[in-house]
Design a protein around this motif. Structure first.
Motif, PDB file in Angstrom:
ATOM      1  N   LEU A 197       6.379  -5.854  -1.544  1.00  0.00           N
ATOM      2  CA  LEU A 197       5.227  -6.447  -2.217  1.00  0.00           C
ATOM      3  C   LEU A 197       4.685  -7.775  -1.563  1.00  0.00           C
ATOM      4  O   LEU A 197       5.693  -8.390  -1.301  1.00  0.00           O
ATOM      5  CB  LEU A 197       5.201  -6.535  -3.488  1.00  0.00           C
ATOM      6  N   TRP A 198       3.305  -8.266  -1.923  1.00  0.00           N
ATOM      7  CA  TRP A 198       3.169  -9.718  -1.299  1.00  0.00           C
ATOM      8  C   TRP A 198       3.427 -10.443  -2.545  1.00  0.00           C
ATOM      9  O   TRP A 198       2.993 -10.305  -3.533  1.00  0.00           O
ATOM     10  CB  TRP A 198       1.703  -9.770  -0.935  1.00  0.00           C
ATOM     11  N   GLY A 220       0.704  -2.748   0.757  1.00  0.00           N
ATOM     12  CA  GLY A 220      -0.825  -3.259   0.655  1.00  0.00           C
ATOM     13  C   GLY A 220      -1.319  -3.504  -0.601  1.00  0.00           C
ATOM     14  O   GLY A 220      -2.193  -4.318  -0.841  1.00  0.00           O
ATOM     15  N   GLY A 221      -0.909  -2.787  -1.702  1.00  0.00           N
ATOM     16  CA  GLY A 221      -1.589  -2.918  -3.015  1.00  0.00           C
ATOM     17  C   GLY A 221      -2.915  -2.459  -3.016  1.00  0.00           C
ATOM     18  O   GLY A 221      -3.325  -1.715  -2.091  1.00  0.00           O
ATOM     19  N   ALA A 222      -3.357  -2.634  -4.049  1.00  0.00           N
ATOM     20  CA  ALA A 222      -4.969  -2.184  -4.174  1.00  0.00           C
ATOM     21  C   ALA A 222      -5.844  -2.879  -3.168  1.00  0.00           C
ATOM     22  O   ALA A 222      -5.573  -4.000  -2.700  1.00  0.00           O
ATOM     23  CB  ALA A 222      -5.358  -2.639  -5.736  1.00  0.00           C
ATOM     24  N   GLY A 223      -7.200  -2.162  -3.067  1.00  0.00           N
ATOM     25  CA  GLY A 223      -7.774  -2.886  -1.807  1.00  0.00           C
ATOM     26  C   GLY A 223      -8.595  -1.667  -1.036  1.00  0.00           C
ATOM     27  O   GLY A 223      -8.409  -0.422  -1.569  1.00  0.00           O
ATOM     28  N   GLY A 248      -1.872   1.636   2.208  1.00  0.00           N
ATOM     29  CA  GLY A 248      -2.314   2.941   1.696  1.00  0.00           C
ATOM     30  C   GLY A 248      -3.860   2.867   1.374  1.00  0.00           C
ATOM     31  O   GLY A 248      -4.815   3.263   2.223  1.00  0.00           O
ATOM     32  N   ARG A 249      -4.209   2.489   0.141  1.00  0.00           N
ATOM     33  CA  ARG A 249      -5.331   2.363  -0.344  1.00  0.00           C
ATOM     34  C   ARG A 249      -6.516   1.600   0.852  1.00  0.00           C
ATOM     35  O   ARG A 249      -7.599   1.657   0.841  1.00  0.00           O
ATOM     36  CB  ARG A 249      -5.472   2.014  -1.636  1.00  0.00           C
ATOM     37  N   ARG A 250      -5.784   0.537   1.272  1.00  0.00           N
ATOM     38  CA  ARG A 250      -6.633  -0.243   2.121  1.00  0.00           C
ATOM     39  C   ARG A 250      -7.033   0.352   3.440  1.00  0.00           C
ATOM     40  O   ARG A 250      -8.017  -0.271   4.025  1.00  0.00           O
ATOM     41  CB  ARG A 250      -5.570  -1.524   2.508  1.00  0.00           C
ATOM     42  N   ILE A 251      -6.471   1.488   3.936  1.00  0.00           N
ATOM     43  CA  ILE A 251      -6.904   2.221   4.818  1.00  0.00           C
ATOM     44  C   ILE A 251      -7.779   3.562   4.581  1.00  0.00           C
ATOM     45  O   ILE A 251      -8.916   3.749   4.904  1.00  0.00           O
ATOM     46  CB  ILE A 251      -5.672   2.555   5.662  1.00  0.00           C
ATOM     47  N   PHE A 252      -6.984   4.273   3.618  1.00  0.00           N
ATOM     48  CA  PHE A 252      -7.784   5.571   3.540  1.00  0.00           C
ATOM     49  C   PHE A 252      -8.923   5.626   2.432  1.00  0.00           C
ATOM     50  O   PHE A 252      -9.733   6.277   2.300  1.00  0.00           O
ATOM     51  CB  PHE A 252      -6.768   6.527   2.739  1.00  0.00           C
ATOM     52  N   ARG A 253      -9.115   4.260   2.034  1.00  0.00           N
ATOM     53  CA  ARG A 253     -10.156   4.060   0.722  1.00  0.00           C
ATOM     54  C   ARG A 253     -11.414   3.339   1.748  1.00  0.00           C
ATOM     55  O   ARG A 253     -12.527   3.357   1.467  1.00  0.00           O
ATOM     56  CB  ARG A 253      -9.941   3.361  -0.108  1.00  0.00           C
TER      57      ARG A 253
END
Length: 283
Positions: A197-198, A220-223, A248-253
């Protein structure tokens, strides 16, 4: 013949040999917390996975494999990563334990012999430390060690994501001191890659990467709403000594996952600035 050759080949499908770096898409959130935004329906899964060709690796859960196996078949395709664990830590719905909290438990979702037969390149497992119940911490060390040794026998790469069981309770759970401790433990157990994690700053993340001789990928965490912030986070991670990102979410969202991947590749593999890479978001 030696299984180390198999692991070298598989790991080379994720870490680009030319750069020693990787951009991996984590698309397996559903097995822990239910359908995520961006991958809620079969139609959304099909739409997103059609745009992931530019990733160095894509992580899926066991049940997703029949839906998306074509993503990995053929030349010049992403490395095949399996999300090996289920966990209930920090789940927002039906959170287990007294008063809605517990120290969490985990379960392995596939046998390593099945993983090898499926052509998978790497597995990712969590390793939670710092539980008040020391038997839980011991069980995590035993579990991860067994997975690493089994994967060594089968020539499969292992990504360990070490975490503090006290995240959300202990303000030091994401400190450089604590993260350096558990990332180094993951490396010394035998992880081929460590996902982290960051911790909040380039300086703190540099303290983690410099004391973990195994390549570190940033989680990546949320985003996902602001692609430029995703690029900035990746650039900060690379400055701090990371060997790539596992977002994850930073790409697929994102509205255009393929564009975000192009821009991330420019930051991670080509050392482009955020300003330079941002131009690829418009293509």
């Amino acid at each position: 013949m030696d299984s180390r050759t198999g692991k070298a080949i598989r790991l080379g499908r994720i870490l680009r040999p030319e750069t020693g770096r990787a951009v991996v898409v984590a698309a397996s959130h559903g097995v822990m917390s239910g359908p995520p935004s961006g991958l809620k329906t079969r139609s959304e899964i099909d739409t997103v996975f059609a745009q992931l060709r530019g990733a160095d690796g894509v992580m899926v859960s066991p049940g997703m494999i029949p839906l998306v196996e074509n993503t990995f078949i053929g030349r010049d395709r992403p490395g095949f990563v399996l999300h090996l664990d289920w966990k209930n830590h920090a789940r927002s719905i039906y959170t287990p334990g007294k008063d809605g909290r517990s120290e969490g438990v985990l379960a392995q979702l596939a046998e390593i012999s099945e993983v090898a037969a499926s052509g998978i390149d790497a597995v990712m497992t969590y390793m939670y430390l710092g539980q008040k119940d020391t038997a839980l911490e011991q069980a995590e060390i035993v579990r991860n060690t067994r997975i690493v040794r089994e994967c060594e026998r089968h020539g499969i790469a292992v990504i360990i994501e070490p975490r503090s069981a006290l995240e959300g309770v202990d303000p030091d759970a994401l400190s450089a001191k604590v993260m350096s401790m558990y990332c180094r433990i993951a490396a010394d157990i035998g992880a081929d890659l460590v996902k982290a994690l960051w911790p909040g700053s380039v300086e703190d993340f540099a303290a983690v990467t410099s004391t973990c001789y195994t390549p570190v990928l940033l989680a990546g965490g949320a985003g996902g709403e602001d692609p430029r912030s995703t690029l900035q986070l990746a650039a900060d991670a690379m400055q701090a000594g990371a060997k790539g990102v596992m977002f994850g979410r930073r790409i697929f969202r994102a509205q255009q996952p393929a564009s975000v991947l192009r821009a991330l590749n420019a930051v991670v593999h080509e050392n482009q600035s955020v300003e330079q890479a941002s131009r690829l978001l418009e293509q």
